[in-house]
Scaffold this active site. Structure first.
Site, PDB file in Angstrom:
ATOM      1  N   HIS A  59      68.730  67.964  11.161  1.00  0.00           N
ATOM      2  CA  HIS A  59      67.513  67.324  10.653  1.00  0.00           C
ATOM      3  C   HIS A  59      66.241  67.769  11.374  1.00  0.00           C
ATOM      4  O   HIS A  59      65.136  67.405  10.944  1.00  0.00           O
ATOM      5  CB  HIS A  59      67.648  65.789  10.684  1.00  0.00           C
TER       6      HIS A  59
ATOM      7  N   ASP B 295      68.170  57.735   5.984  1.00  0.00           N
ATOM      8  CA  ASP B 295      68.851  58.136   7.217  1.00  0.00           C
ATOM      9  C   ASP B 295      69.390  56.888   7.919  1.00  0.00           C
ATOM     10  O   ASP B 295      68.824  55.796   7.772  1.00  0.00           O
ATOM     11  CB  ASP B 295      67.793  58.812   8.127  1.00  0.00           C
TER      12      ASP B 295
ATOM     13  N   HIS C 120      69.229  56.942  11.071  1.00  0.00           N
ATOM     14  CA  HIS C 120      68.374  57.022  12.266  1.00  0.00           C
ATOM     15  C   HIS C 120      66.918  57.244  11.852  1.00  0.00           C
ATOM     16  O   HIS C 120      66.650  57.812  10.791  1.00  0.00           O
ATOM     17  CB  HIS C 120      68.830  58.183  13.150  1.00  0.00           C
TER      18      HIS C 120
ATOM     19  N   ASP D 170      64.772  59.156  13.667  1.00  0.00           N
ATOM     20  CA  ASP D 170      64.397  60.535  14.028  1.00  0.00           C
ATOM     21  C   ASP D 170      62.908  60.629  14.371  1.00  0.00           C
ATOM     22  O   ASP D 170      62.218  61.578  14.003  1.00  0.00           O
ATOM     23  CB  ASP D 170      64.734  61.516  12.886  1.00  0.00           C
TER      24      ASP D 170
ATOM     25  N   HIS E  95      66.759  67.091  16.640  1.00  0.00           N
ATOM     26  CA  HIS E  95      67.045  66.454  15.335  1.00  0.00           C
ATOM     27  C   HIS E  95      66.797  64.941  15.378  1.00  0.00           C
ATOM     28  O   HIS E  95      66.743  64.315  14.312  1.00  0.00           O
ATOM     29  CB  HIS E  95      68.462  66.792  14.822  1.00  0.00           C
TER      30      HIS E  95
ATOM     31  N   ASP F 297      69.256  62.481   4.932  1.00  0.00           N
ATOM     32  CA  ASP F 297      70.308  62.766   5.910  1.00  0.00           C
ATOM     33  C   ASP F 297      71.602  62.190   5.358  1.00  0.00           C
ATOM     34  O   ASP F 297      71.662  60.994   5.037  1.00  0.00           O
ATOM     35  CB  ASP F 297      69.939  62.114   7.251  1.00  0.00           C
TER      36      ASP F 297
ATOM     37  N   ASP G 162      74.080  61.220   6.720  1.00  0.00           N
ATOM     38  CA  ASP G 162      74.614  60.098   7.510  1.00  0.00           C
ATOM     39  C   ASP G 162      74.009  58.745   7.121  1.00  0.00           C
ATOM     40  O   ASP G 162      74.430  57.697   7.631  1.00  0.00           O
ATOM     41  CB  ASP G 162      74.532  60.355   9.018  1.00  0.00           C
TER      42      ASP G 162
ATOM     43  N   GLU H 192      72.578  67.667   7.660  1.00  0.00           N
ATOM     44  CA  GLU H 192      73.579  67.094   8.569  1.00  0.00           C
ATOM     45  C   GLU H 192      74.996  67.033   8.002  1.00  0.00           C
ATOM     46  O   GLU H 192      75.839  66.291   8.509  1.00  0.00           O
ATOM     47  CB  GLU H 192      73.144  65.718   9.103  1.00  0.00           C
TER      48      GLU H 192
HETATM   49 MN   LIG Z   1      68.461  62.371  10.527  1.00  0.00          MN
END
Ligand SMILES: [Mn+2]
Length: 346
Positions: free
Chosen positions: A123, A146, A148, A150, A163, A254, A256, A299
């Site tokens: 990312h 996401d 997260h 980031d 990332h 992302d 994830d 990712e």
């Molecule tokens: Mn990310």
């Protein structure tokens, strides 16, 4: 004199035209850039993402749903001989130069008139992708899907992996908090905090949480997805982003964000994520705004899947995310120029 058949065709054409007008996606084309880059984090394997997503039939499936596709191939990134950490930040030179190359590639794709599709890679690539998108089209809305945020700065990052930091380099409001890094001087912050929306957050560092509150960033964490439901989240996201002017949307997705039971082959999986259905709904809704101008899909890491089925489930879902971005609806689709077969006339 107009025959009954011609009249019928005329009626069909008119109804098709109104349908065509309503669903902007029929006019869209995808410009695909592969970015096989993994130095924004420490695990190998994420550089295999672009080719895996292609091998799962991305181009063919986009074309089958009526989307024109131009694949610009994979970017090649120069080896950086010596890339010692600067402070805690790992591989700054490699990340800086890879993103500069990506930014130029995204600008070229936008100038060719496509919706940019950046296949990562990790990312950290959002830096170049969003920078290039903004350089080509101007002010953007950013939707960041996401687990997260980031948004660590180089100075707050607990790991030093870039990332986990890309948004910090892109936000105007954080410019004064970013130290100089080698190969980063080309980056000009190009996103305002009010033009950013997060969806799916569930693993946010304390320093990141402070930054999000300080800047008043709009966040739909998994708690809000639970409370409001994904439909209301998307409605509020688009209302918020288009309150003043409708800007082109950059979707940075992302994999994830989606629950690891569906997309386990990724570097930093976090339990309690978006369901497959919520993940798809986000893309369907954004696609129908007609404003989606660039997409990152990042990712996907096959080396993090424990079985081939885990890898395939992750890759298939990544492809489905992208198909949703280009107008695929779960209710079904049909080509704008479809003509229903009719019994022949003797
Ligand atoms: Mn990310």
């Amino acid at each position: 004199m107009r025959s009954a058949r011609t009249l019928r065709q005329l009626v069909l054409t008119v109804s098709k035209r109104s349908l065509h007008h309503h669903h902007h996606h029929h006019e869209r084309s995808a410009g695909i850039i592969g970015a096989p880059f993994s130095k924004g984090q420490r695990r190998g394997g994420v550089e295999k993402g672009p080719d895996l997503i292609r091998a799962a039939g991305l181009r063919e499936k986009l074309q089958a749903q009526g989307c024109a596709v131009k694949d610009y191939g994979n970017l090649t990134f120069e080896e950086v001989a010596s890339d010692e950490p600067v402070g805690r930040v790992k591989c700054p030179r490699a990340v800086g130069s890879a993103n500069q190359r990506l930014s130029e590639a995204v600008q070229a794709v936008k100038k060719d008139g496509h919706t940019s599709v950046m296949l990562g890679g990790d990312h950290s690539l959002a830096i170049g992708s969003i920078h290039g998108h903004s350089a080509a089209v101007g002010e953007l809305s950013v939707v960041w899907v996401d687990a997260h945020a980031d948004i660590n700065t180089p100075l707050t990052s607990p790991t030093g992996n870039i990332h986990g930091q890309p948004m910090s380099y892109l936000l105007r409001e954080l410019h004064s908090k970013i130290p100089a890094l080698p190969n980063f001087s080309w980056i000009k912050p190009c996103v305002s905090a009010r033009d950013l929306v997060y969806i799916g957050l569930r693993d946010v560092d304390p320093e990141e949480h402070y930054i999000l509150k300080l800047l008043g960033v709009k966040v739909f964490s998994m708690s809000e997805v639970d409370r409001l439901g994904v439909a209301r989240v998307m409605e509020e996201t688009c209302d918020y982003l288009s309150a003043k002017v409708k800007k082109p949307i950059h979707l940075s997705y992302d994999i994830d964000a989606i629950d690891p039971s569906v997309t386990p082959a990724t570097g930093t999986p976090v339990v309690g994520g978006l369901t497959y259905r919520e993940g798809m709904y986000i893309t369907e809704h954004l696609s129908q705004t007609g404003l989606l101008s660039a997409v990152d899909l990042v990712e996907v890491n096959p080396l993090r899947g424990r079985t081939e089925e885990e890898v395939q489930s992750t890759v298939r879902t990544a492809v489905d995310v992208l198909l949703g971005c280009f107008g695929r609806l779960r209710e079904g689709n049909h080509p704008a120029d479809y003509l229903m077969p009719e019994p022949g006339r003797a």
